[in-house]
Design a protein around this motif. Structure first.
Motif, PDB file in Angstrom:
ATOM      1  N   TYR A  70       6.715 -16.286  13.859  1.00  0.00           N
ATOM      2  CA  TYR A  70       5.822 -17.240  13.270  1.00  0.00           C
ATOM      3  C   TYR A  70       4.485 -16.584  12.650  1.00  0.00           C
ATOM      4  O   TYR A  70       3.989 -17.966  11.595  1.00  0.00           O
TER       5      TYR A  70
ATOM      6  N   HIS B 243      15.586 -13.988  14.687  1.00  0.00           N
ATOM      7  CA  HIS B 243      16.560 -13.877  12.893  1.00  0.00           C
ATOM      8  C   HIS B 243      15.548 -14.689  12.261  1.00  0.00           C
ATOM      9  O   HIS B 243      16.104 -15.104  11.211  1.00  0.00           O
ATOM     10  N   THR B 244      14.428 -15.363  12.139  1.00  0.00           N
ATOM     11  CA  THR B 244      12.985 -15.983  11.562  1.00  0.00           C
ATOM     12  C   THR B 244      13.038 -14.723   9.958  1.00  0.00           C
ATOM     13  O   THR B 244      13.320 -16.229   9.203  1.00  0.00           O
TER      14      THR B 244
ATOM     15  N   SER C 277      15.890 -16.424   7.941  1.00  0.00           N
ATOM     16  CA  SER C 277      15.565 -17.374   7.635  1.00  0.00           C
ATOM     17  C   SER C 277      15.661 -18.200   6.445  1.00  0.00           C
ATOM     18  O   SER C 277      16.588 -18.823   5.686  1.00  0.00           O
TER      19      SER C 277
ATOM     20  N   TYR D 220      18.752 -20.105   4.318  1.00  0.00           N
ATOM     21  CA  TYR D 220      19.083 -21.632   3.885  1.00  0.00           C
ATOM     22  C   TYR D 220      19.138 -22.259   2.569  1.00  0.00           C
ATOM     23  O   TYR D 220      19.712 -22.770   1.852  1.00  0.00           O
TER      24      TYR D 220
ATOM     25  N   ARG E 130      22.974 -18.836  10.454  1.00  0.00           N
ATOM     26  CA  ARG E 130      23.177 -19.254  10.210  1.00  0.00           C
ATOM     27  C   ARG E 130      22.598 -19.747  12.231  1.00  0.00           C
ATOM     28  O   ARG E 130      22.066 -20.289  12.882  1.00  0.00           O
TER      29      ARG E 130
ATOM     30  N   ILE F 119      21.229 -17.415  13.947  1.00  0.00           N
ATOM     31  CA  ILE F 119      19.406 -18.650  14.014  1.00  0.00           C
ATOM     32  C   ILE F 119      19.465 -19.494  14.405  1.00  0.00           C
ATOM     33  O   ILE F 119      18.429 -20.020  16.074  1.00  0.00           O
TER      34      ILE F 119
ATOM     35  N   GLN G  13      12.823 -25.407   7.945  1.00  0.00           N
ATOM     36  CA  GLN G  13      14.184 -25.328   7.659  1.00  0.00           C
ATOM     37  C   GLN G  13      14.830 -24.803   8.820  1.00  0.00           C
ATOM     38  O   GLN G  13      16.138 -25.090   8.600  1.00  0.00           O
ATOM     39  N   ALA G  14      14.354 -23.729   9.710  1.00  0.00           N
ATOM     40  CA  ALA G  14      15.440 -23.016  10.524  1.00  0.00           C
ATOM     41  C   ALA G  14      15.790 -24.765  11.935  1.00  0.00           C
ATOM     42  O   ALA G  14      16.490 -24.342  12.007  1.00  0.00           O
TER      43      ALA G  14
ATOM     44  N   SER H 119      19.684 -25.193  12.974  1.00  0.00           N
ATOM     45  CA  SER H 119      20.122 -25.550  13.987  1.00  0.00           C
ATOM     46  C   SER H 119      20.110 -26.898  15.013  1.00  0.00           C
ATOM     47  O   SER H 119      21.139 -27.021  15.689  1.00  0.00           O
TER      48      SER H 119
END
Length: 523
Positions: free
Chosen positions: A284, A318-319, A322, A326, A399, A402, A449-450, A454
């Motif tokens: 991040y 896997h960010t 993502s 999405y 997905r 993630i 959004q992750a 999830s």
């Protein structure tokens, strides 16, 4: 009283220090005074006053329905409300009056809450600024804070060409602005990729996205069925927990809600964070993250560590895939959901009747804006027979990867993840609209959004003020169905952060300035 927490107000109502009618009238008056924020699409004055009177009678009889009885709340205008127009800020549904309440709306009313209005949003909740609806953009109440006005060199009375006002975030910007401006005590938003947490961060309020399946989606006009979750906006974490206790639970009308019983909880007053492990996702730290937000994030991690919590760096490998994943899944489901708006059953219908096909095309061209049409076209492309495996199925597999990243991190002993909510503080409207909706959403949803893909609970907490005097929010992500743990950590952090809520008088001063000038909402 308008600045008080829900339970404080509830106690005042029970003790007779304020009446539901008086409280309702104060909020309605303030909605009129702060109309320049454009937070509301529909103000339900008559309905609210009637509900407040009914609440007052219950209090006189000593028959309060609970902590929300007599409390003014607002609802995002993509939740169905019986007898009250529900537009999704779109020409497609303008004039549509549902015959039923969304389950979450009904639950609020069953607890005696007073519905004070329907709030503004991006059309069909597709956006991150609350700037793309047919009723015009929402103004962030912090645009009129003393600190921000001083930084921008604004006078007490703004010039007619006021280019410095800020976006509220989206798509639940109206709900966030309504709570931030003290016109209601709590508001419903919806959260598909961050649409509750993003505006919460920009408007300096708490934004909670519950675990998928914990709160009913029945009556929430769908955007992405597999990710949509009703969101909660309040001014403190305790209030969010109170509202969640009312809304959560199985709903026979929504088969995706879990059947396990939900027990409402009260957050502890004394919290020991030394027993918690806080994870900091290394992925991040991305380009575009403002230095101020990064500094606030780092200080928050230090705060936990100094209090005895175990703070560790974790990996969500896997960010990087993502946001692309999405958008493939989002647009595919949008294309499917928007197919119902064909001009035959309800909603807008074009006068063009040359053929069925021409009526369909004209109806959707007239009813949807460019943003919605663009997502429909993208989704249909991904769902084409020759593209289905290459895009949609592959995105579903990504997905799962993630989601597994989060599972692996939580299985390693991490209790809660700490991340930024947005890349930076709120930007001026004139700067925001320089980018197209797709680009803006990709930037603004990057951290949020992750959790939707999830199905995890997440909450944005107002943390600090930027150099310009604007809110910076941080996000906590927790284990599925562990809202008690998540909000306990968030409450502890909220107490340490001591975020300064917006001064009501500063907005009222601006309202006085507007009474002497005509300022276009689109200036």
């Amino acid at each position: 009283m308008l600045r008080a927490a829900l339970r404080e107000v509830s106690t005042a109502l029970k003790e007779g220090r304020v009446s539901p009618t008086e409280l309702c009238q104060r909020c309605l008056s303030l909605i009129k005074t702060t109309k320049f924020l454009n937070a509301y699409i529909t103000v339900t004055e008559d309905t609210a006053l009637r509900q407040a009177e009914e609440s007052e009678k219950r209090y006189r009889r000593g028959q309060s329905l609970g902590d929300l009885d007599g409390i003014p709340v607002a609802v995002k205008d993509n939740f169905s409300t019986a007898g009250i127009e529900t537009t999704c800020a779109s020409n497609m549904l303008k004039g549509y009056i549902p015959p039923y309440n969304a389950t979450v709306v009904q639950k609020l009313l069953d607890q005696g809450a007073v519905l004070i209005g329907k709030t503004n949003l991006d059309e069909f909740a597709m956006g991150s600024g609350s700037t793309d609806g047919i009723f015009g953009p929402v103004r962030n109440p912090w645009s009129y804070s003393r600190q921000y006005k001083e930084k921008c060199g604004q006078n007490s009375r703004l010039e007619n060409e006021d280019s410095s006002w800020l976006i509220a975030g989206g798509s639940s910007g109206g709900s966030a602005a309504a709570v931030s401006s003290f016109t209601c005590f709590a508001a419903l938003g919806s959260d598909t990729g961050g649409s509750t947490r993003n505006p919460a961060a920009h408007c300096g309020v708490v934004g909670l996205k519950p675990t998928y399946g914990l709160v009913s989606r029945h009556g929430l006009i769908p955007l992405v069925n597999s990710m949509d979750v009703p969101g909660i906006l309040t001014r403190c974490v305790d209030d969010a927990a109170t509202v969640l206790g009312v809304l959560a639970g199985h709903d026979p009308k929504d088969s995706t809600t879990v059947q396990d019983p939900f027990n409402p909880f009260e957050l502890p007053s004394v919290i020991d964070v030394s027993k918690f492990c806080i994870g900091i996702p290394k992925e991040y730290h991305i380009p575009g993250l403002s230095s101020e937000t990064l500094a606030v994030w780092s200080k928050a991690a230090d705060l936990f560590e100094n209090a005895g919590a175990r703070v560790i760096e974790v990996s969500l490998p896997h960010t990087c895939y993502s946001i692309v994943c999405y958008h493939v899944l989002c647009t595919a489901e949008v294309a499917s959901n928007m197919a119902r708006f064909d001009g035959l059953e309800y909603g807008h219908r074009s006068n063009i009747d040359k053929s069925t096909e021409s009526m369909y095309a004209a109806t959707r061209r007239e009813g949807f804006n460019d943003v919605v049409r663009g997502r429909i076209l993208s989704g249909n492309y991904f769902l084409l027979k020759q593209n289905y495996e290459k895009y949609f199925i592959k995105a579903q597999k990504v997905r799962r990867l993630i989601a597994n990243d989060f599972v692996n991190v939580f299985n390693s002993g991490v209790d809660v993840l700490l991340t930024p909510t947005t890349l930076r503080d709120a930007v001026p409207y004139v700067e925001f609209i320089k980018e197209d909706n797709r680009t803006r959403s990709a930037q603004d949803d990057i951290f949020t959004q992750a959790a939707n893909m999830s199905g995890l609970p997440a909450v944005s907490i107002p943390t600090a003020l930027s150099e310009k005097g604007l809110p910076i929010g941080l996000q906590f992500v927790g284990h599925a169905f562990q809202e008690l743990q998540l909000l306990t950590v968030a409450k502890w952090f909220e107490k340490q952060a001591k975020f300064p809520i917006l001064q009501l008088q500063e907005m009222l001063d601006h309202a006085d300035a507007l009474s002497h000038q005509k300022i276009s909402l689109f200036s």
